[in-house]
Design a protein around this motif. Structure first.
Motif, mmCIF file in Angstrom:
data_model
loop_
_atom_site.group_PDB
_atom_site.id
_atom_site.type_symbol
_atom_site.label_atom_id
_atom_site.label_comp_id
_atom_site.label_asym_id
_atom_site.label_seq_id
_atom_site.Cartn_x
_atom_site.Cartn_y
_atom_site.Cartn_z
ATOM 1 N N TRP A 57 30.198 -13.756 80.920
ATOM 2 C CA TRP A 57 29.998 -13.454 79.691
ATOM 3 C C TRP A 57 30.438 -12.357 79.353
ATOM 4 C CZ3 TRP A 57 27.107 -17.545 77.101
ATOM 5 C CH2 TRP A 57 26.731 -18.462 77.868
ATOM 6 N N ALA A 58 31.150 -12.347 78.130
ATOM 7 C CA ALA A 58 31.773 -11.143 77.426
ATOM 8 C C ALA A 58 30.568 -11.022 76.132
ATOM 9 C CB ALA A 58 33.197 -11.440 77.027
ATOM 10 N N ILE A 59 30.100 -9.807 75.970
ATOM 11 C CA ILE A 59 29.166 -9.640 74.959
ATOM 12 C C ILE A 59 29.434 -8.495 73.950
ATOM 13 C CG2 ILE A 59 26.845 -8.663 74.609
ATOM 14 C CD1 ILE A 59 26.609 -9.890 77.688
ATOM 15 N N TYR A 60 29.462 -8.904 72.739
ATOM 16 C CA TYR A 60 29.960 -7.813 71.591
ATOM 17 C C TYR A 60 29.042 -6.805 71.653
ATOM 18 C CZ TYR A 60 31.627 -6.496 66.998
ATOM 19 O OH TYR A 60 32.340 -6.041 65.989
ATOM 20 N N THR A 61 29.467 -5.594 72.004
ATOM 21 C CA THR A 61 28.599 -4.453 71.856
ATOM 22 C C THR A 61 29.287 -3.240 71.250
ATOM 23 O OG1 THR A 61 29.173 -3.888 74.070
ATOM 24 C CG2 THR A 61 27.073 -4.839 73.766
ATOM 25 N N PRO A 62 29.608 -3.458 69.890
ATOM 26 C CA PRO A 62 30.492 -2.309 69.151
ATOM 27 C C PRO A 62 29.813 -0.889 68.955
ATOM 28 C CG PRO A 62 29.361 -4.035 67.565
ATOM 29 C CD PRO A 62 29.061 -4.333 69.039
ATOM 30 N N GLY A 63 30.619 0.006 68.808
ATOM 31 C CA GLY A 63 30.096 1.439 68.554
ATOM 32 C C GLY A 63 30.907 2.199 69.219
ATOM 33 N N HIS A 64 30.704 2.212 70.512
ATOM 34 C CA HIS A 64 31.776 3.051 71.208
ATOM 35 C C HIS A 64 33.151 2.993 70.578
ATOM 36 C CE1 HIS A 64 33.443 5.523 74.558
ATOM 37 N NE2 HIS A 64 34.030 4.511 75.067
ATOM 38 N N THR A 65 33.651 1.696 70.568
ATOM 39 C CA THR A 65 34.868 1.322 69.680
ATOM 40 C C THR A 65 34.521 0.092 69.042
ATOM 41 O OG1 THR A 65 35.516 -0.125 71.683
ATOM 42 C CG2 THR A 65 36.499 2.240 71.758
ATOM 43 N N PRO A 66 35.535 -0.357 68.119
ATOM 44 C CA PRO A 66 35.237 -1.286 67.194
ATOM 45 C C PRO A 66 35.155 -2.812 67.747
ATOM 46 C CG PRO A 66 37.126 0.047 66.528
ATOM 47 C CD PRO A 66 36.666 0.476 67.651
ATOM 48 N N GLY A 67 35.808 -2.996 68.696
ATOM 49 C CA GLY A 67 35.692 -4.351 69.549
ATOM 50 C C GLY A 67 35.208 -4.378 71.069
ATOM 51 N N GLY A 78 29.463 11.990 71.370
ATOM 52 C CA GLY A 78 30.858 12.108 71.519
ATOM 53 C C GLY A 78 31.681 10.995 72.117
ATOM 54 N N TYR A 79 32.992 11.153 72.024
ATOM 55 C CA TYR A 79 33.881 9.878 72.426
ATOM 56 C C TYR A 79 33.584 8.612 71.750
ATOM 57 C CZ TYR A 79 32.822 13.316 76.239
ATOM 58 O OH TYR A 79 32.661 14.344 76.875
ATOM 59 N N THR A 80 32.816 8.639 70.701
ATOM 60 C CA THR A 80 32.121 7.413 70.032
ATOM 61 C C THR A 80 32.760 6.989 68.761
ATOM 62 O OG1 THR A 80 30.320 7.587 71.527
ATOM 63 C CG2 THR A 80 29.988 6.223 69.386
ATOM 64 N N TRP A 81 33.153 6.009 68.401
ATOM 65 C CA TRP A 81 33.906 5.758 67.224
ATOM 66 C C TRP A 81 32.690 5.357 66.298
ATOM 67 C CZ3 TRP A 81 33.004 0.319 64.940
ATOM 68 C CH2 TRP A 81 33.688 0.245 63.931
ATOM 69 N N ASN A 82 31.658 4.951 66.475
ATOM 70 C CA ASN A 82 30.551 4.928 65.320
ATOM 71 C C ASN A 82 28.983 5.155 65.705
ATOM 72 O OD1 ASN A 82 28.404 3.451 63.546
ATOM 73 N ND2 ASN A 82 30.004 2.999 62.090
ATOM 74 N N VAL A 83 28.612 6.007 65.710
ATOM 75 C CA VAL A 83 27.390 6.421 66.428
ATOM 76 C C VAL A 83 26.230 5.409 66.119
ATOM 77 C CG1 VAL A 83 25.737 8.404 66.757
ATOM 78 C CG2 VAL A 83 28.069 8.950 66.735
ATOM 79 N N MET A 97 26.241 2.348 65.147
ATOM 80 C CA MET A 97 26.600 1.251 65.884
ATOM 81 C C MET A 97 26.300 1.145 67.405
ATOM 82 S SD MET A 97 29.590 -0.333 63.994
ATOM 83 C CE MET A 97 29.539 -2.300 64.308
ATOM 84 N N ALA A 98 26.566 2.395 67.846
ATOM 85 C CA ALA A 98 26.533 2.567 69.217
ATOM 86 C C ALA A 98 25.052 2.690 69.729
ATOM 87 C CB ALA A 98 27.219 3.932 69.661
ATOM 88 N N GLN A 99 24.209 2.919 68.788
ATOM 89 C CA GLN A 99 22.867 3.209 69.127
ATOM 90 C C GLN A 99 22.067 1.798 68.982
ATOM 91 O OE1 GLN A 99 21.144 5.995 70.216
ATOM 92 N NE2 GLN A 99 19.041 4.674 70.128
ATOM 93 N N LYS A 100 22.700 1.190 67.921
ATOM 94 C CA LYS A 100 21.919 -0.190 67.875
ATOM 95 C C LYS A 100 22.431 -1.086 68.912
ATOM 96 C CE LYS A 100 20.344 -3.793 65.551
ATOM 97 N NZ LYS A 100 19.322 -4.330 66.426
ATOM 98 N N SER A 101 23.442 -1.012 69.337
ATOM 99 C CA SER A 101 23.995 -1.763 70.611
ATOM 100 C C SER A 101 23.414 -1.379 71.849
ATOM 101 C CB SER A 101 25.395 -1.776 71.222
ATOM 102 O OG SER A 101 26.345 -2.301 69.953
ATOM 103 N N LEU A 102 23.011 -0.185 71.981
ATOM 104 C CA LEU A 102 21.998 0.298 73.170
ATOM 105 C C LEU A 102 20.784 -0.309 73.131
ATOM 106 C CD1 LEU A 102 22.022 2.111 75.766
ATOM 107 C CD2 LEU A 102 20.919 3.727 74.297
ATOM 108 N N GLU A 103 20.215 -0.093 71.724
ATOM 109 C CA GLU A 103 18.975 -0.953 71.494
ATOM 110 C C GLU A 103 18.629 -2.173 71.747
ATOM 111 O OE1 GLU A 103 17.690 0.788 67.755
ATOM 112 O OE2 GLU A 103 17.668 2.791 68.455
ATOM 113 N N ASN A 104 19.897 -3.103 71.624
ATOM 114 C CA ASN A 104 19.856 -4.396 71.756
ATOM 115 C C ASN A 104 19.821 -4.521 73.403
ATOM 116 O OD1 ASN A 104 20.029 -4.853 69.140
ATOM 117 N ND2 ASN A 104 22.277 -5.513 69.256
ATOM 118 N N ILE A 105 20.460 -3.762 74.013
ATOM 119 C CA ILE A 105 20.431 -3.870 75.691
ATOM 120 C C ILE A 105 19.167 -3.663 76.150
ATOM 121 C CG2 ILE A 105 21.495 -2.600 77.827
ATOM 122 C CD1 ILE A 105 24.153 -2.543 75.913
#
Ligand SMILES: [Zn+2]
Length: 282
Positions: free
Chosen positions: A203-213, A247-252, A254-262
């Motif tokens: 499965w490929a899972i959409y986890t945006p934030g670090h980068t847009p896609g 750091g190294y992150t496109w959208n902080v 969104m990255a936090q939201k993706s981590l919380e989903n995980i």
């Protein structure tokens, strides 16, 4: 280079518990292809209330690629890691007069590059899924076969090709195939997840934030499901404190939201093992 849609078969399952009740004959072997130095202030967002006191400290972490072997459907790579050019040059032969400003530096030992690992095993790749287009995840393309599919998440931008700075990562490729996550089933609590081989194995899972896609991956093997977060969660510490990178992150955010989903997903399905992006599970 063309960008073309990745053709997805009708998803086989709609809920993770149904997926996990139908494990498939897939196994993963993980390869370290080099080392990158990260700073903890940035790897953990120091401004997040749960971050505590994040030290200004460098840590060396592995640059990984994962080989998925499916008994019936063949071999696929999750990320390409690094090619051999980093062994003698920390910037991996990136060309251009501004390359010294823009290019990240990595370390690599002899026989760590991705082609070395694959050739040693006699692997015939059928495709490569690229979590995102940062050089530590894609530079290995330069020494992989070009007549196979390379797959990205829709919206992913190649930020590595700037004027006067050219890594040549896609040279010789005809197309990138992109997964359009807006057409894909939502699989809470993770969000859109695509059954990329069509049988519930990978499965490929959409986890945006670090980068847009950005994509994370889940491998549903006979030994139990394993989530490869890739850079939605760099290291264990991100999981432990529940704080994503800044750091190294496109959208902080969104990255936090993706981590919380995980984190919610791992709580709901404790049978899932997790491998962070810059962690060697072997
Ligand atoms: Zn990255």
């Amino acid at each position: 280079m063309k960008i073309v849609p990745f053709s997805l078969k009708e998803g086989s399952k709609k809920e993770w518990k149904d997926v996990f009740n139908n494990p498939r004959p897939v196994k993963v072997e993980s390869f370290k292809t080099g080392t990158v130095t990260l700073n903890m202030r940035g790897t953990i967002n120091p401004k997040h209330p749960n971050a505590g006191n994040v030290e200004d400290e460098d840590v060396d972490v592995p640059i990984m690629a994962h080989l998925v072997h499916h008994d019936d459907l063949g071999d696929y790579l999750l990320d390409a890691g690094l090619d051999a050019s980093y062994c003698n040059d920390p910037r991996g032969n990136v060309k251009g007069i501004l390359s010294w400003i823009f290019t990240d530096e990595y370390q690599q030992e002899k026989d760590e590059n991705i082609a070395y690992h694959l050739n040693k095993r006699g692997t015939k790749l059928k495709g490569v899924f690229l979590s995102h287009l940062h050089s530590d995840h894609m530079a290995g393309i330069r020494e992989l076969p070009h007549d196979i599919h390379y797959v990205i998440g829709k919206g992913e931008k190649c930020l590595e090709s700037k004027p006067f700075h050219y890594g040549g990562y896609f040279k010789g490729l005809e197309a990138l195939h992109e997964i359009d996550f807006s057409t894909v089933e939502l699989m809470p609590p993770l969000g859109p997840a695509a059954d990329v081989l069509g049988d519930g194995s990978l499965w490929a899972i959409y986890t945006p934030g670090h980068t847009p896609g950005h994509m994370s991956f889940l491998v549903n093997g006979l030994d139990g499901p394993v989530l490869y977060t890739i850079d939605a969660c760099f290291i264990r510490k991100n999981l432990e404190c529940g704080v994503a990178s800044s750091g190294y992150t496109w959208n902080v955010e969104m990255a936090q939201k993706s981590l919380e989903n995980i984190l919610e997903f791992l709580k709901e399905y404790p049978e899932v093992r997790v491998v962070c992006g810059h962690e060697d599970p072997e």
